[in-house]
Design a protein around this motif. Structure first.
Motif, PDB file in Angstrom:
ATOM      1  N   TYR A   1       0.810  -1.222   0.000  1.00 36.01           N
ATOM      2  CA  TYR A   1       0.000   0.000   0.000  1.00 36.01           C
ATOM      3  C   TYR A   1       0.842   1.270   0.000  1.00 36.01           C
ATOM      4  CZ  TYR A   1      -3.489  -3.429   1.410  1.00 36.01           C
ATOM      5  OH  TYR A   1      -4.298  -4.534   1.462  1.00 36.01           O
ATOM      6  N   GLY A   2       2.154   1.135  -0.021  1.00 33.82           N
ATOM      7  CA  GLY A   2       3.002   2.310   0.027  1.00 33.82           C
ATOM      8  C   GLY A   2       3.046   2.954   1.391  1.00 33.82           C
ATOM      9  N   GLY A   3       2.661   2.202   2.431  1.00 38.95           N
ATOM     10  CA  GLY A   3       2.641   2.720   3.794  1.00 38.95           C
ATOM     11  C   GLY A   3       1.247   2.659   4.386  1.00 38.95           C
ATOM     12  N   SER A   4       1.103   3.146   5.604  1.00 41.84           N
ATOM     13  CA  SER A   4      -0.187   3.135   6.283  1.00 41.84           C
ATOM     14  C   SER A   4      -1.218   3.962   5.518  1.00 41.84           C
ATOM     15  CB  SER A   4      -0.032   3.704   7.701  1.00 41.84           C
ATOM     16  OG  SER A   4      -1.297   3.947   8.285  1.00 41.84           O
ATOM     17  N   LEU A   5      -2.403   3.394   5.326  1.00 44.10           N
ATOM     18  CA  LEU A   5      -3.464   4.126   4.633  1.00 44.10           C
ATOM     19  C   LEU A   5      -4.005   5.258   5.493  1.00 44.10           C
ATOM     20  CD1 LEU A   5      -5.369   1.129   3.001  1.00 44.10           C
ATOM     21  CD2 LEU A   5      -3.784   2.710   1.906  1.00 44.10           C
ATOM     22  N   HIS A   6      -3.967   5.088   6.813  1.00 40.92           N
ATOM     23  CA  HIS A   6      -4.435   6.141   7.712  1.00 40.92           C
ATOM     24  C   HIS A   6      -3.399   7.244   7.903  1.00 40.92           C
ATOM     25  CE1 HIS A   6      -8.398   5.079   8.847  1.00 40.92           C
ATOM     26  NE2 HIS A   6      -8.097   3.945   9.438  1.00 40.92           N
ATOM     27  N   GLY A   7      -2.187   7.028   7.384  1.00 38.05           N
ATOM     28  CA  GLY A   7      -1.147   8.041   7.512  1.00 38.05           C
ATOM     29  C   GLY A   7      -1.237   9.117   6.452  1.00 38.05           C
ATOM     30  N   ARG A   8      -2.280   9.066   5.636  1.00 37.25           N
ATOM     31  CA  ARG A   8      -2.467  10.027   4.555  1.00 37.25           C
ATOM     32  C   ARG A   8      -3.893  10.545   4.558  1.00 37.25           C
ATOM     33  NH1 ARG A   8       0.464   5.878   0.475  1.00 37.25           N
ATOM     34  NH2 ARG A   8      -0.160   4.497   2.159  1.00 37.25           N
ATOM     35  N   SER A   9      -4.151  11.523   3.730  1.00 36.72           N
ATOM     36  CA  SER A   9      -5.523  12.025   3.612  1.00 36.72           C
ATOM     37  C   SER A   9      -6.404  10.945   3.002  1.00 36.72           C
ATOM     38  CB  SER A   9      -5.556  13.276   2.729  1.00 36.72           C
ATOM     39  OG  SER A   9      -5.336  12.926   1.365  1.00 36.72           O
ATOM     40  N   HIS A  10      -7.708  11.157   3.082  1.00 42.00           N
ATOM     41  CA  HIS A  10      -8.655  10.183   2.530  1.00 42.00           C
ATOM     42  C   HIS A  10      -8.358   9.909   1.060  1.00 42.00           C
ATOM     43  CE1 HIS A  10     -12.348   8.002   1.931  1.00 42.00           C
ATOM     44  NE2 HIS A  10     -12.810   8.895   1.070  1.00 42.00           N
ATOM     45  N   GLY A  11      -8.225  10.970   0.276  1.00 40.97           N
ATOM     46  CA  GLY A  11      -7.971  10.803  -1.154  1.00 40.97           C
ATOM     47  C   GLY A  11      -6.625  10.186  -1.446  1.00 40.97           C
TER      48      GLY A  11
END
Length: 246
Positions: free
Chosen positions: A126-136
């Motif tokens: 996933y290229g890292g944590s999905l929650h570590g980025r904005s929704h988009g």
């Protein structure tokens, strides 16, 4: 995973009087054919796009809230019983990958993904944590990193999470995945996504599903008219005189 050729509604016509079977698109659905690698389903809010997409995804083995075929979690049970009456006609070819992605429950998918994956898996898939980025950003990262090809990808209004630029990036990724033997079934309002060449576009009407050319869709026509006449349209919408109310 499977490559879907048809969806058949096995609910008898006489029993289509209660929700969700009473929704016009479901009531009039007997057989839906998937002829192309990409099939879009579009229509007004409340016409049953998400209900139909959800039922197809559950019938294909996906979690109702989204995720891969292997995700088994539940935060809130809201899906309809339509999947019990949806029968999938499968092609001889099988997919190795698959994902059901819906914008409204992406937070739940991201939470479960972060919970069951270690740091290396998150970085690799996933290229890292999905929650570590904005929704988009998280939504696009999942598409760009997790979808590997030779897969069945069912998406419900992906544009809700994506900017115009991100939607263009998504189109490029779709082409890459289609070239790698993938199938997409997408419910969308986006005139950008609908422009994907040689895709089937099913428009929901009060008579059910109708195949349409891109330039005949309301999304294309209204967007084109608005961009060409936005001052006039905005002035009319903002005018409080009764004869100018939309």
């Amino acid at each position: 995973m499977i490559y879907i050729e048809k969806v058949i509604n096995d609910r008898p016509e006489a029993e289509r009087s209660e929700y969700p079977y009473s929704i016009p698109v479901i009531k009039e659905l007997y057989e839906l054919e998937f002829r192309k690698s990409i099939t879009f389903i579009t229509g007004e809010n409340g016409t049953g796009k998400s209900t139909l997409i959800e039922a197809i995804a559950i019938s294909a083995g996906f979690n109702p809230e989204g995720g891969s075929i292997y995700m088994n979690y539940s935060t809130y049970d809201t899906h309809s019983s339509l999947y019990n009456d949806i029968r999938l006609v499968r092609a001889a070819r099988r997919n190795r990958d698959g994902y059901f992605l819906r914008a409204e429950s992406f937070y739940n998918v991201a939470s479960e993904t972060d919970r069951i994956s270690d740091r290396n898996q998150l970085a690799r898939n996933y290229g890292g944590s999905l929650h570590g980025r904005s929704h988009g950003e998280g939504f696009l990262a999942l598409v760009m990193n997790r979808m590997n090809g030779n897969g069945l990808y069912i998406l419900d209004e992906p544009e809700s999470a994506l900017s115009v630029t991100s939607q263009l990036q998504f189109l490029v990724k779709m082409k890459e995945l289609v070239d790698n033997k993938s199938q997409f079934i997408i419910a969308t309002h986006s005139p950008i996504l609908l422009a994907y060449p040689d895709a089937d576009i099913y428009v929901i009407t009060d008579k059910g599903l109708t195949l349409s050319e891109y330039e005949e869709t309301e999304q294309y026509r209204l967007t084109k008219y608005f961009i060409s006449n936005y001052r006039k349209v905005i002035a009319g919408l903002m005018d409080d005189r009764p004869d100018h109310c939309p």
